[in-house]
Scaffold this motif. Sequence first.
Motif, short mmCIF file in Angstrom:
data_model
loop_
_atom_site.label_atom_id
_atom_site.label_comp_id
_atom_site.label_asym_id
_atom_site.label_seq_id
_atom_site.Cartn_x
_atom_site.Cartn_y
_atom_site.Cartn_z
N MET A 143 0.69 -1.19 0.08
CA MET A 143 0.10 -0.08 -0.05
C MET A 143 1.09 1.19 -0.06
O MET A 143 1.91 1.38 0.74
CB MET A 143 -0.81 -0.01 1.05
CG MET A 143 -1.77 -1.04 1.28
SD MET A 143 -3.05 -1.23 0.23
CE MET A 143 -4.12 0.08 0.75
N ILE A 144 0.63 2.40 -0.99
CA ILE A 144 1.17 3.22 -0.98
C ILE A 144 0.33 4.65 -0.91
O ILE A 144 -0.64 4.57 -1.78
CB ILE A 144 2.14 3.40 -2.31
CG1 ILE A 144 3.36 2.67 -2.26
CG2 ILE A 144 2.72 4.97 -2.43
CD1 ILE A 144 4.29 2.62 -3.25
N HIS A 145 0.44 5.15 0.10
CA HIS A 145 -0.36 6.36 0.39
C HIS A 145 -1.90 6.09 0.42
O HIS A 145 -2.89 6.52 -0.38
CB HIS A 145 -0.17 7.74 -0.57
CG HIS A 145 -0.60 8.95 -0.13
ND1 HIS A 145 -1.94 9.54 -0.39
CD2 HIS A 145 -0.21 9.78 0.81
CE1 HIS A 145 -1.98 10.56 0.30
NE2 HIS A 145 -1.18 10.89 0.89
N GLU A 178 1.70 8.94 7.75
CA GLU A 178 0.13 8.90 8.19
C GLU A 178 -0.87 7.55 7.68
O GLU A 178 -1.63 7.15 8.30
CB GLU A 178 -0.69 10.25 7.99
CG GLU A 178 -1.15 10.58 6.84
CD GLU A 178 0.17 11.25 6.18
OE1 GLU A 178 0.10 11.66 4.79
OE2 GLU A 178 1.06 11.33 6.67
N MET A 179 -0.43 7.26 6.52
CA MET A 179 -1.07 5.95 5.58
C MET A 179 -0.44 4.55 6.03
O MET A 179 -1.11 3.73 5.79
CB MET A 179 -1.39 6.21 4.38
CG MET A 179 -1.94 7.64 3.98
SD MET A 179 -3.69 7.70 3.89
CE MET A 179 -4.23 8.71 3.00
N GLN A 180 0.61 4.69 6.75
CA GLN A 180 1.33 3.54 7.06
C GLN A 180 1.91 2.57 5.82
O GLN A 180 1.53 1.42 5.81
CB GLN A 180 0.78 2.60 8.19
CG GLN A 180 0.71 3.44 9.49
CD GLN A 180 0.08 2.46 10.42
OE1 GLN A 180 -0.78 1.51 10.29
NE2 GLN A 180 0.61 2.95 11.70
N SER A 181 2.47 3.47 4.76
CA SER A 181 2.74 2.81 3.62
C SER A 181 3.75 1.68 3.74
O SER A 181 4.61 1.77 4.61
CB SER A 181 3.43 3.79 2.71
OG SER A 181 2.13 4.81 2.45
N VAL A 182 3.39 0.55 3.16
CA VAL A 182 4.43 -0.49 3.21
C VAL A 182 4.60 -1.28 1.65
O VAL A 182 3.73 -1.14 0.88
CB VAL A 182 3.77 -1.53 4.25
CG1 VAL A 182 2.43 -2.02 3.62
CG2 VAL A 182 4.74 -2.86 4.50
N ALA A 183 5.77 -1.69 1.17
CA ALA A 183 5.95 -2.48 0.14
C ALA A 183 7.01 -3.58 0.51
O ALA A 183 7.74 -3.25 1.06
CB ALA A 183 6.52 -1.61 -0.98
N ALA A 184 6.68 -4.62 -0.14
CA ALA A 184 7.47 -6.03 0.11
C ALA A 184 7.32 -6.83 -0.92
O ALA A 184 6.29 -6.83 -1.69
CB ALA A 184 7.02 -6.58 1.63
N GLY A 185 8.51 -7.59 -1.25
CA GLY A 185 8.46 -8.29 -2.43
C GLY A 185 9.89 -8.47 -3.15
O GLY A 185 10.84 -7.92 -2.71
N SER A 186 9.79 -8.99 -4.32
CA SER A 186 10.92 -9.29 -5.06
C SER A 186 11.08 -8.50 -6.16
O SER A 186 10.07 -8.14 -6.88
CB SER A 186 11.11 -10.85 -5.46
OG SER A 186 11.22 -11.63 -4.28
N PHE A 187 12.25 -7.88 -6.93
CA PHE A 187 12.32 -7.23 -7.91
C PHE A 187 13.36 -7.81 -8.78
O PHE A 187 14.40 -8.38 -8.11
CB PHE A 187 12.57 -5.68 -7.62
CG PHE A 187 13.50 -5.39 -6.71
CD1 PHE A 187 14.85 -5.23 -7.41
CD2 PHE A 187 13.41 -5.42 -5.47
CE1 PHE A 187 15.86 -4.84 -6.67
CE2 PHE A 187 14.54 -5.24 -4.70
CZ PHE A 187 15.72 -4.79 -5.29
N ASN A 188 13.66 -7.16 -10.15
CA ASN A 188 14.47 -7.55 -10.91
C ASN A 188 14.95 -6.19 -11.60
O ASN A 188 14.16 -6.09 -12.56
CB ASN A 188 14.23 -8.56 -12.04
CG ASN A 188 15.46 -9.32 -12.31
OD1 ASN A 188 16.62 -9.03 -12.08
ND2 ASN A 188 15.29 -10.38 -13.29
#
Length: 137
Positions: free
Chosen positions: A11-13, A119-129
Motif C-alpha cells: 500500500m502506498i499512500h 500517516e497512511m502507514q505505507s508498506v511495500a514488500a517483495g522481489s524485483f529484478n
Amino acid sequence: VEIPSTVVSGMIHGEKFVSKSAELANGILTIRDGADFFPNHAVMVFLFLKEGESPEGKSYDISQTSDFGSPHIHMKWKPENSKVPKTKVFMKDYAMRLNFGSVENGKLPGKIYLCLPDEMQSVAAGSFNALIKETSG
C-alpha cells in the motif's frame, strides 16, 4: 519478517501498489507501477553509493531508530485528477530490509521490505529484478 518472493506490492499512500518495473540508475533504486512517464505509485531508494561502487550482493537492514546516514526514501503517488505524482521524503524513522543479488543480463535481482512512518502507514514488500541503467556524466 520473511520477504515474499512475489513481485513487490503493498500500500502506498492508502492505495494498493503492485510494481510493474524496477530500475537502478545513479545509485537510485526505483520500484514503480503504471505505464505512463510518471508512475501512479513509486518507491525510490537513494543508496548513496560511492563512485564506481555497485550494490551487487549488498544488504541493508534499517531499523526505525536509524539516523540520517541511512538511504533516503522517496514515496510517490498520484493524487486523484492529477497527471504528476506528489513526493514525500523519508530520511529516518522508517524500517527497511533490502537485499541485492548478483547482476545477470544487465539486471540486478533483489528483495525489499519497506515500512514507512507516513500517516497512511505505507508498506511495500517483495522481489524485483532491477534493470541497470547506464549513467551518463
